[in-house]
Scaffold this active site. Structure first.
Site, PDB file in Angstrom:
ATOM      1  N   GLU A  49       0.813  -1.220   0.000  1.00 21.87           N
ATOM      2  CA  GLU A  49       0.000   0.000   0.000  1.00 21.87           C
ATOM      3  C   GLU A  49       0.849   1.274   0.000  1.00 21.87           C
ATOM      4  O   GLU A  49       0.423   2.296  -0.531  1.00 21.87           O
ATOM      5  CB  GLU A  49      -0.966   0.015   1.189  1.00 21.87           C
ATOM      6  CG  GLU A  49      -2.085  -1.031   1.104  1.00 21.87           C
ATOM      7  CD  GLU A  49      -1.674  -2.395   1.628  1.00 21.87           C
ATOM      8  OE1 GLU A  49      -0.469  -2.593   1.946  1.00 21.87           O
ATOM      9  OE2 GLU A  49      -2.555  -3.279   1.737  1.00 21.87           O
ATOM     10  N   PHE A 111     -10.906  -7.618  14.202  1.00 23.68           N
ATOM     11  CA  PHE A 111      -9.813  -8.032  13.310  1.00 23.68           C
ATOM     12  C   PHE A 111      -9.560  -6.944  12.260  1.00 23.68           C
ATOM     13  O   PHE A 111     -10.480  -6.466  11.613  1.00 23.68           O
ATOM     14  CB  PHE A 111     -10.189  -9.361  12.624  1.00 23.68           C
ATOM     15  CG  PHE A 111      -9.158  -9.802  11.623  1.00 23.68           C
ATOM     16  CD1 PHE A 111      -7.868 -10.135  12.032  1.00 23.68           C
ATOM     17  CD2 PHE A 111      -9.464  -9.871  10.268  1.00 23.68           C
ATOM     18  CE1 PHE A 111      -6.906 -10.528  11.108  1.00 23.68           C
ATOM     19  CE2 PHE A 111      -8.511 -10.272   9.343  1.00 23.68           C
ATOM     20  CZ  PHE A 111      -7.236 -10.601   9.761  1.00 23.68           C
ATOM     21  N   GLN A 112      -8.330  -6.571  12.108  1.00 29.55           N
ATOM     22  CA  GLN A 112      -7.884  -5.535  11.152  1.00 29.55           C
ATOM     23  C   GLN A 112      -8.538  -4.183  11.386  1.00 29.55           C
ATOM     24  O   GLN A 112      -8.788  -3.436  10.444  1.00 29.55           O
ATOM     25  CB  GLN A 112      -8.093  -6.004   9.713  1.00 29.55           C
ATOM     26  CG  GLN A 112      -7.179  -7.181   9.375  1.00 29.55           C
ATOM     27  CD  GLN A 112      -7.028  -7.446   7.895  1.00 29.55           C
ATOM     28  OE1 GLN A 112      -7.955  -7.230   7.135  1.00 29.55           O
ATOM     29  NE2 GLN A 112      -5.861  -7.937   7.507  1.00 29.55           N
ATOM     30  N   LYS A 161     -17.334  -1.444   6.326  1.00 32.73           N
ATOM     31  CA  LYS A 161     -17.801  -2.463   5.385  1.00 32.73           C
ATOM     32  C   LYS A 161     -19.326  -2.480   5.264  1.00 32.73           C
ATOM     33  O   LYS A 161     -19.866  -2.678   4.176  1.00 32.73           O
ATOM     34  CB  LYS A 161     -17.277  -3.834   5.830  1.00 32.73           C
ATOM     35  CG  LYS A 161     -17.436  -4.896   4.757  1.00 32.73           C
ATOM     36  CD  LYS A 161     -16.631  -6.148   5.087  1.00 32.73           C
ATOM     37  CE  LYS A 161     -16.729  -7.149   3.948  1.00 32.73           C
ATOM     38  NZ  LYS A 161     -15.942  -8.346   4.195  1.00 32.73           N
ATOM     39  N   MET A 476      24.383   9.033   1.488  1.00 32.76           N
ATOM     40  CA  MET A 476      24.243  10.316   2.179  1.00 32.76           C
ATOM     41  C   MET A 476      24.610  10.178   3.655  1.00 32.76           C
ATOM     42  O   MET A 476      25.225  11.070   4.244  1.00 32.76           O
ATOM     43  CB  MET A 476      22.820  10.851   2.014  1.00 32.76           C
ATOM     44  CG  MET A 476      22.640  12.273   2.508  1.00 32.76           C
ATOM     45  SD  MET A 476      23.721  13.428   1.659  1.00 32.76           S
ATOM     46  CE  MET A 476      22.607  14.176   0.493  1.00 32.76           C
TER      47      MET A 476
HETATM   48  C1  LIG Z   1      12.589   5.880   4.947  1.00 30.67           C
HETATM   49  C2  LIG Z   1      13.883   6.566   5.254  1.00 30.67           C
HETATM   50  N1  LIG Z   1      14.739   6.010   6.136  1.00 30.67           N
HETATM   51  C3  LIG Z   1      15.925   6.614   6.414  1.00 30.67           C
HETATM   52  C4  LIG Z   1      16.257   7.798   5.824  1.00 30.67           C
HETATM   53  C5  LIG Z   1      17.587   8.494   6.171  1.00 30.67           C
HETATM   54  N2  LIG Z   1      18.445   8.566   4.976  1.00 30.67           N
HETATM   55  C6  LIG Z   1      18.554   9.682   4.217  1.00 30.67           C
HETATM   56  S1  LIG Z   1      19.531   9.473   2.887  1.00 30.67           S
HETATM   57  C7  LIG Z   1      19.875   7.891   3.323  1.00 30.67           C
HETATM   58  C8  LIG Z   1      20.776   7.031   2.472  1.00 30.67           C
HETATM   59  C9  LIG Z   1      20.250   6.864   1.086  1.00 30.67           C
HETATM   60  O1  LIG Z   1      20.969   5.849   0.426  1.00 30.67           O
HETATM   61  P1  LIG Z   1      20.709   5.531  -1.076  1.00 30.67           P
HETATM   62  O2  LIG Z   1      19.258   5.411  -1.363  1.00 30.67           O
HETATM   63  O3  LIG Z   1      21.547   4.365  -1.458  1.00 30.67           O
HETATM   64  O4  LIG Z   1      21.193   6.838  -1.825  1.00 30.67           O
HETATM   65  P2  LIG Z   1      22.626   7.525  -1.886  1.00 30.67           P
HETATM   66  O5  LIG Z   1      22.698   8.520  -0.779  1.00 30.67           O
HETATM   67  O6  LIG Z   1      23.648   6.452  -1.767  1.00 30.67           O
HETATM   68  O7  LIG Z   1      22.618   8.180  -3.235  1.00 30.67           O
HETATM   69  C10 LIG Z   1      19.218   7.544   4.509  1.00 30.67           C
HETATM   70  C11 LIG Z   1      19.324   6.229   5.179  1.00 30.67           C
HETATM   71  C12 LIG Z   1      15.319   8.353   4.932  1.00 30.67           C
HETATM   72  N3  LIG Z   1      15.513   9.522   4.324  1.00 30.67           N
HETATM   73  N4  LIG Z   1      14.156   7.700   4.648  1.00 30.67           N
END
Ligand SMILES: Cc1ncc(C[n+]2csc(CCOP(=O)(O)OP(=O)(O)O)c2C)c(N)n1
Length: 603
Positions: A49, A111-112, A161, A476
């Site tokens: 979802e 449920f749910q 529902k 990042m």
């Molecule tokens: C759902 C979620 N969890 C954690 C983060 C924290 N976060 C920001 S950037 C990042 C790393 C992203 O890695 P990737 O998608 O491989 O991209 P890159 O930076 O390597 O280009 C994280 C863990 C986030 N923004 N969203």
């Protein structure tokens, strides 16, 4: 006309002109899935979802129409939560329809059962549980109206529902019953005149443009304002494409990873005209040091935005397009203002002194910036299209290095920063604009959060080019650990091999290519772009050590913008411990000066 509540839901959606929606069925919403078989609406079956929610967002973002998603009660609804929060933060018009346990069971931990209106209260513009089938048509009509007018946003309609199963005498909703909801679209004329006066007389003005201008369709008025008054424009992460990147008055993106000139022009300006932008902390940096000499004109359709983060000199509540046109009218026939020559001279000097820098050694490793810039060039060579990204370094490089010439050609999760956004949002964008090329640029981390939706892309025949900028790491986070945590790399290794993306492509029935040599990038993109009848995955294996610059460290002032790793290490001492692809080693940096330390801010 006699019909069931479920049939009424489909009828109401058809009446709103819905052509496609995204969802996943289950017990409580089952009655609404039955009349779908006879409906004109195409339903795309998402695998999760959250995916359905982001698909609805991608569709809305790409088309400007309302995106629709549907889920069952309990876990179906809670799986939608991230997408709804994302839509709320980025003001994306989405209507979510959820099933609910029968009214008699509500409150009994059936449920749910989940209190989805309670859960989504702070992340929807409006929500409602419908307890009377006669209310269905009205609730859906109002949901579309609220989602798409004023400041757009997500609206959720929860349908027990028994309400879906009830048979009743259906009547379409004729009139909206929203007496208290009247967004102001026209700016106050006195304020508009005052803004026009300031815009004529300022010596160093900047048009600070946010996503609101795209939503309002105000890009043409913006361009005219900028040209007529010779005011430079900066476009935030949400507004990329609102002013063509090729336009000489456009300085690029401001913010944490913005262009040096865009960031500094704002800092040094004497007038900021904010159009549909919200003084987000990623743009302002340390707020008390932000644009200290600037008077502020703030135009926003949401009165709650005005003065929220920064004191405003001229507040204008209204639709960005309407107000921009009012400003043009107010300026009509007026003498030109002050000579903007010196301001432009300064800006042009900065632009030559502070270009975006990137390097690509011939022998490799492949730099992520090289792959991303090449994707943009390839796309623009065929006349442009839509770029959708995940969240991380790849997102910032895609915002920086690709030229966007049209509004709605750039889609990303700006406010919430939702990893996992890219794959489903790209599917939704392509569903809404089947005639346009849609390219997804995702990180290997973000990609792994929702890659199951590749199945949706394949089975629903949605041919998106999925480019994974695979640096084997949460890039990042790695960048922040290198710069602010003494290169103590904790929990960022994903590895390049798991999953093997070309084998993964194979499993989903898609072509898959790999590229790790800078010399092969163009040929790989040619092969990938030649595929137009299937989703396709390209695994760009890139240098893990690259960092996004410029960078304003979180919590620092925009005056402390850093343009390169060399500049960073020159300021803080030492140098990176690991070589290319070899994180780790003894930290050699001295203490980071306090003003450059990581603030109480998030990656
Ligand atoms: C759902 C979620 N969890 C954690 C983060 C924290 N976060 C920001 S950037 C990042 C790393 C992203 O890695 P990737 O998608 O491989 O991209 P890159 O930076 O390597 O280009 C994280 C863990 C986030 N923004 N969203």
């Amino acid at each position: 006309m006699e019909m069931t509540g479920a049939k009424a839901v489909l009828k109401a959606l058809e009446n709103e002109g819905v052509e496609v929606m995204f969802g996943h069925p289950g017990g409580a919403i089952l009655p609404a899935y039955d009349p779908m078989i006879d409906s004109s609406i195409r339903h795309m079956l998402a695998r999760h979802e959250q995916g359905a929610g982001h698909m609805a967002e991608g569709y809305a973002h790409a088309t400007g129409r309302v995106g629709v998603c549907m889920a069952t009660s309990g876990p179906g609804g809670t799986n939608l939560v991230t997408a709804l929060a994302d839509a709320y933060m980025d003001s994306i018009p989405v209507v979510a329809i959820t099933g609910q346990v029968p009214t008699g069971a509500v409150g009994g931990d059936a449920f749910q059962e989940a209190d989805i209106t309670g859960i989504t209260m702070p992340i929807t513009k409006h929500n409602e549980m419908v307890t009377d089938p006669h209310r269905i048509a009205g609730a859906i009509r109002e949901a579309f109206h609220i989602a798409s007018t004023g400041r757009p946003g997500p609206v959720l309609v929860d349908l027990p529902k028994d309400v879906l199963n009830a048979t009743f005498d259906y009547e379409p909703a004729e009139r909206l019953q929203l007496p208290g909801y009247k967004p102001t679209t026209r700016g106050h004329s006195k304020m508009v005149r005052e803004a026009a006066r300031l815009m004529r007389s300022a010596e160093r003005p900047v048009l600070y443009v946010g996503g609101g201008i795209v939503k309002a369709g105000g890009h043409e008025a913006l361009r005219e304002l900028s040209e007529r008054l010779e005011i430079p424009v900066v476009t935030t992460l949400m507004a990329r494409g609102a002013m063509p990147d090729s336009h000489p008055n456009h300085l690029g993106m401001p913010g944490m990873h913005g262009h040096w000139t865009a960031v500094t022009a704002m800092q040094k300006s004497d007038l900021l005209v904010a159009l549909g932008s919200r003084f987000d902390d990623r743009v302002t940096g340390r707020l008390d040091a932000f644009a200290p000499d600037a008077r502020i004109v703030h135009v926003d359709i949401d009165p709650a935005e005005i003065g929220k983060n920064r004191m405003v000199d001229v507040p204008i509540v209204g639709d960005c397009r309407v107000v921009a046109e009012q400003l043009l009218e107010a300026l009509d026939g007026e003498r030109a203002g002050v000579d903007r020559g010196p301001w432009w001279e300064t800006l042009r000097t900065w632009q030559t002194q502070h270009p975006l820098r990137r390097e690509q050694p011939e022998e490799g490793p492949l730099k992520p910036q090289t792959a991303i810039a090449a994707i943009g060039e390839r796309l623009n060579a065929e006349g442009g299209g839509v770029v959708v990204t995940g969240v991380g370094q790849h997102q910032m490089w895609a915002a920086q290095l690709i030229d966007y010439e049209q509004p709605r050609s750039w889609i990303n999760s700006g406010g919430l920063g939702t990893m996992g956004f890219c794959v489903p949002a790209a599917i939704g964008a392509k569903a809404g604009r089947p005639g346009d090329r849609v390219v997804a640029i995702d990180g290997d981390g973000s990609f792994q959060m929702t890659l199951q939706e590749l199945a949706t892309a394949k089975t629903e025949n949605i041919p998106v080019v999925f480019c994974v900028i695979n640096n084997g790491s949460l890039g990042m986070v790695r960048q922040w650990q290198e710069l602010f945590y003494d290169e103590r790399f904790s929990q960022i290794d994903l590895g390049f091999e798991v999953p093997d993306l070309t084998k993964l492509a194979d499993a989903f029935g898609c072509p898959g290519f790999r590229c790790d040599d800078p010399a092969d990038v163009a040929a790989t993109l040619d092969k990938a772009f030649a595929v137009t009848d299937s989703p396709i995955i390209v695994d760009f294996r890139c240098d893990i050590t690259e960092k996004v610059f410029p960078m304003v460290p979180a919590g620092a002032s925009n005056d402390d913008i850093i343009e390169s790793a060399e500049q960073w290490y020159a300021q803080v001492g030492g140098g990176p411990a690991g070589g290319a692809g070899e994180p780790g080693g003894e930290p050699t940096r001295s203490e980071i000066p306090e003003h450059l330390r990581e603030g109480e801010n998030v990656v």
